[in-house]
Write an enzyme that holds these catalytic residues in place. Structure first.
Site, PDB file in Angstrom:
ATOM      1  N   THR B  49      69.850  11.440 -45.091  1.00 48.37           N
ATOM      2  CA  THR B  49      68.559  11.799 -44.940  1.00 48.37           C
ATOM      3  C   THR B  49      69.019  13.337 -45.423  1.00 48.37           C
ATOM      4  O   THR B  49      70.055  13.790 -45.418  1.00 48.37           O
ATOM      5  CB  THR B  49      68.525  11.995 -43.517  1.00 48.37           C
ATOM      6  N   CYS B  50      67.333  14.210 -45.243  1.00 48.24           N
ATOM      7  CA  CYS B  50      67.997  15.487 -45.277  1.00 48.24           C
ATOM      8  C   CYS B  50      69.105  16.623 -44.949  1.00 48.24           C
ATOM      9  O   CYS B  50      69.365  17.515 -44.957  1.00 48.24           O
ATOM     10  CB  CYS B  50      66.816  16.590 -45.985  1.00 48.24           C
ATOM     11  N   ASN B  51      69.209  15.665 -43.311  1.00 46.65           N
ATOM     12  CA  ASN B  51      69.480  16.238 -42.716  1.00 46.65           C
ATOM     13  C   ASN B  51      71.921  16.078 -41.513  1.00 46.65           C
ATOM     14  O   ASN B  51      72.507  16.617 -41.397  1.00 46.65           O
ATOM     15  CB  ASN B  51      69.298  16.490 -40.812  1.00 46.65           C
ATOM     16  N   ARG B  52      71.466  14.842 -42.829  1.00 48.74           N
ATOM     17  CA  ARG B  52      72.710  14.016 -42.491  1.00 48.74           C
ATOM     18  C   ARG B  52      73.104  13.276 -43.523  1.00 48.74           C
ATOM     19  O   ARG B  52      72.258  12.358 -44.363  1.00 48.74           O
ATOM     20  CB  ARG B  52      72.542  13.830 -40.869  1.00 48.74           C
ATOM     21  N   GLU B 114      62.361  13.514 -32.538  1.00 43.45           N
ATOM     22  CA  GLU B 114      61.822  13.661 -33.671  1.00 43.45           C
ATOM     23  C   GLU B 114      61.972  12.084 -34.184  1.00 43.45           C
ATOM     24  O   GLU B 114      62.676  11.315 -34.792  1.00 43.45           O
ATOM     25  CB  GLU B 114      61.733  14.865 -34.867  1.00 43.45           C
ATOM     26  N   GLY B 189      39.954  32.039 -42.739  1.00 44.31           N
ATOM     27  CA  GLY B 189      40.613  31.925 -44.079  1.00 44.31           C
ATOM     28  C   GLY B 189      41.935  31.531 -44.172  1.00 44.31           C
ATOM     29  O   GLY B 189      41.382  30.632 -43.539  1.00 44.31           O
ATOM     30  N   ALA B 190      42.561  31.482 -44.999  1.00 44.51           N
ATOM     31  CA  ALA B 190      42.829  30.346 -45.643  1.00 44.51           C
ATOM     32  C   ALA B 190      44.693  30.143 -45.772  1.00 44.51           C
ATOM     33  O   ALA B 190      45.031  29.909 -46.350  1.00 44.51           O
ATOM     34  CB  ALA B 190      42.919  30.105 -46.503  1.00 44.51           C
ATOM     35  N   GLY B 191      45.126  29.996 -44.492  1.00 45.08           N
ATOM     36  CA  GLY B 191      46.779  30.372 -43.778  1.00 45.08           C
ATOM     37  C   GLY B 191      47.187  29.572 -44.350  1.00 45.08           C
ATOM     38  O   GLY B 191      46.648  28.252 -44.154  1.00 45.08           O
ATOM     39  N   MET B 193      49.325  27.834 -42.550  1.00 48.29           N
ATOM     40  CA  MET B 193      49.666  27.501 -41.214  1.00 48.29           C
ATOM     41  C   MET B 193      48.356  26.344 -40.576  1.00 48.29           C
ATOM     42  O   MET B 193      48.051  25.238 -40.064  1.00 48.29           O
ATOM     43  CB  MET B 193      51.003  28.281 -40.529  1.00 48.29           C
TER      44      MET B 193
END
Lengths: 279, 435
Positions: B49-52, B114, B189-191, B193
């Site tokens: 995976t991307c973490n392990r 997760e 606004g279109a941030g 997040m």
């Protein structure tokens, strides 16, 4: 008498067991406990209903003439309405309020002398059970709206202060609590109104006057006006949420005083002793 | 038989290293076959995976297998073993079992609890099944890992609260409104997040999305993306009474919404609750608005606070999960141990039976003529002796296999009776199910 005492104890016990289940379920965050509590409560009201039936057949008349009987009947109304509410909104958390309340009311009932009062013949009328039933169901609905109001204030406080404790996860959304509060109000108010009206008719058959400004009547009227104001505020001005919750809590305090305080402090012909006395 | 883990994770290796040793999901057959071909490795699963990146193996020679697996990981990706070795960890036996169970239960994740990792391990196991590189032990082991992960999820609140700002916003909204259906969300606004949070709201079923931005074209673009309506920035306050949830992230230096304005909006809405999320820094909404009844204003720090509290809650739950895992590790280990005991007992029995047969032949030959009855008596007696002698040691071996001392006794028995090296287990059957 033996089977009646047994049924009474069994009812009290089942309310206690349900209380423990709800409270443990809340503390341990195990909603399953609440689901069992629901069935225990259901068993409780069935037991209690048979208790009333036995009482009715042995003593005759409506079994709500002493404090013992009234409290017991109030507990029954409370649990019944809670179960109906739970059916609609799935409110296990509120069980942790309703079940212990019912239990303590039952304890209060057990502690008050269990006497079967023979009703003064003047007061014997089919209106009597009607009056009592409406009034008590109304009281129970308002007690639940009080509970919902308190829960609303707690949840609201957490959301506003952004500081969340364990109970946050368990409490329903503000929207649900507000709806419950409103539902209880819209159920309780007509019941209370019918209770007062039927009481007035009963008074007129017994004494020839509809209204005598007895302390209980006066306080009931004050309470009625408070709930009327709340309902009005909700329907026309758009009161809701915190304001409505606080209002329903205050109104319930008045109701409590009307229900217990007047009898214990102010006297008048609504007292339990007076039911039997010749006037 | 031992379970072995060799690998690296976000805890031991930076992303520059992790990306170099990752296995692309499209080409899993080659690495799996190569791993299985290693002499000390008898079963193989690769989790990437991307973490392990982790190699799970079953092996009879754990020390050898670890060396081979470390070399394999470097060689396969054309890296120098020396560079890679510092980032690699390896586990054997109980430690390996514990490690994999913890990973599957998401206790070793960057964000504890997760949910993706379990799915990723399932996928990895799927490849191993497809290319037949997992055998009796890893099959059983990974199924165990899946069931333990499920148990942890069900019995603890490890994954119950949001640990991202945008999810935290959705959760809060649900505590205010209950259901988000028939609710209207407005983005000011279109941030980035804001956009992410808006997507979460949309996926939770909000009825309507309004988007406003100083640059109208950007509002239109984002509105199209979210299936919403663009609103002119100049007159967006006029729309506010329709809005239940407002996400704000403009670059404005001052407040875009004053408490006074919001009070009016509140009245116009007949005091229906409003949830305001102010992700902008400097803030867009006057913080005094939170004091108004039925208005719930959260700025970015408030949301971070919620997330931090939730993370802390997860850590508390993780402690409960560790207890569950500890029990399960022991359970699995004892299963593995019986796997060892069974063939040893069989071999021991065979050994003694051979001795018995051989000695009986000799004795019978020297005794000369015997009738059937006499012969049977000798046969029965010798059998009884063997059984009596074996009875106690067999029980001890079975018992020892359950409390973790199995290997010690097995080693002793093998040495004392000069039993042959164990053959590979081929049957898929469960030794608990027999006798």
């Amino acid at each position: 008498m033996g089977s009646m005492t047994l049924l009474f104890s069994a009812t009290t016990l089942s309310y206690l067991v349900a209380s423990i289940l709800y409270l443990v379920g809340m503390a341990a965050k195990r909603p399953q406990a609440g689901r069992i509590g629901r069935w225990v409560l259901l068993a409780g009201i069935l037991l209690q209903a048979s208790c009333f039936a036995v009482r009715h057949s042995t003593a005759g008349g409506t079994p709500v003439t002493s404090l013992h009987e009234s409290l017991s009947f109030f507990a029954w109304c409370l649990v019944l309405l809670y179960l109906l509410l739970d059916l609609r909104f799935r409110l296990s958390v509120m069980g942790a309020f309703a079940a212990p309340l019912a239990f303590f009311v039952m304890v209060g009932s057990a502690l008050s002398p269990d006497i079967v009062v023979q009703l003064n013949p003047v007061l014997k009328s089919w209106l009597f059970p009607v009056h009592i039933t409406f009034a008590f169901l109304g009281h129970a609905a308002f007690a639940l709206s009080f509970g919902a109001g308190v829960m609303y204030l707690v949840q609201n406080r957490m959301l506003k202060s952004k500081h969340f404790t364990g109970i946050y996860q368990l409490l329903p959304s503000l929207d649900t609590l507000d709806k419950v509060n409103y539902t209880c109000l819209s159920v309780g108010f007509p019941l209370m109104t019918l209770g007062i009206i039927s009481g007035a008719f009963w008074a007129s058959t017994a004494w020839g006057t509809y209204w005598r400004w007895d302390p209980k009547e006066t306080w009931a009227l004050i309470t009625w006006f408070l709930y009327a104001a709340l309902l009005h505020g909700r329907l026309t001005v758009g009161w809701r949420g915190r304001k409505a919750a606080i209002f329903s809590i205050i109104a319930f305090m008045f109701l409590l005083f009307t229900f217990l305080g007047v009898n214990l402090l102010l006297g008048g012909y609504h007292t339990f002793e007076a039911f039997a006395a010749i006037r | 038989m031992n379970i072995i883990v060799v690998g690296l994770s976000h805890k031991t290796a930076p992303v520059e290293i992790r990306e170099k040793v990752a296995f692309p999901p499209t080409g899993m057959e080659l690495p799996l076959q190569q791993m299985l071909a290693l002499p000390a490795v008898s079963e193989a699963v690769i989790v990437s995976t991307c973490n392990r990146v982790e190699l799970y193996a079953a092996s009879r020679q754990p020390e050898m297998a670890i060396i081979e697996l470390r070399r394999f990981l470097a060689d396969f990706h054309n890296l120098s073993a020396a560079d890679l070795n510092d980032h690699l960890y390896d586990f054997t036996g109980l430690e390996a079992i514990q490690h994999v169970l913890r990973v599957a239960a998401s206790l070793d994740s960057m964000v504890i609890g997760e949910p993706q990792i379990l799915g990723q391990i399932k996928t990895a196991y799927g490849y191993a099944c497809e290319f037949h590189t997992a055998g009796t032990i890893l099959n059983r082991f990974l199924h165990k890992a899946f069931s333990v992960a499920k148990r942890v999820r069900n019995e603890t609140a490890i994954a119950s609260n949001a640990v991202s700002v945008s999810f935290a916003a959705v959760e809060l909204a649900r505590k205010i409104f209950d259901s988000l259906e028939n609710k209207t969300v407005m983005l000011v606004g279109a941030g980035e997040m804001c956009e992410l949070a808006a997507k979460h709201f949309v996926s939770h079923g909000v009825a309507k999305v309004l988007v406003t931005n100083r640059t109208f074209s950007r509002a239109e673009k984002l509105a199209a993306e979210l299936n919403g309506t663009a609103v002119n920035f100049e007159n967006f306050p006029e729309q506010l009474h329709r809005v239940d949830i407002l996400l704000s992230s403009t670059g404005a230096p001052d407040y875009v919404l004053s408490a006074k304005k919001l009070k009016e909006v509140c009245k116009a809405r007949r005091y229906k609750p409003m949830f305001l999320i102010d992700i902008a820094v400097p803030r867009d909404i006057d913080p005094a608005a939170n004091k108004l009844d039925n208005i719930y204003l959260y700025d970015v720090d408030d949301l971070q606070g919620v997330v931090q509290a939730n993370l802390k809650g997860r850590q508390k739950e993780a402690a409960k999960a560790e207890l569950i895992i500890k029990k399960e590790v022991n359970q699995f280990q004892s299963w593995l141990a019986t796997l060892e005991v069974k063939p040893t007992i069989v071999a021991l029995r065979q050994q003694l039976e051979q001795v018995r047969q051989a000695e009986m032949e000799k004795t019978l030959a020297s005794l000369g003529e015997l009738n059937e009855k006499e012969r049977k008596a000798i046969e029965a007696m010798t059998s009884a002796i063997v059984n009596k002698i074996l009875h106690h040691p067999t029980n001890i071996l079975k018992q020892a296999s359950n409390d973790g001392n199995g290997n010690l006794y097995l080693d002793a028995v093998r040495t004392l009776f000069d039993l042959p090296a164990q053959k590979e287990l081929t049957s898929d059957s469960d030794p608990f199910d027999q006798s």
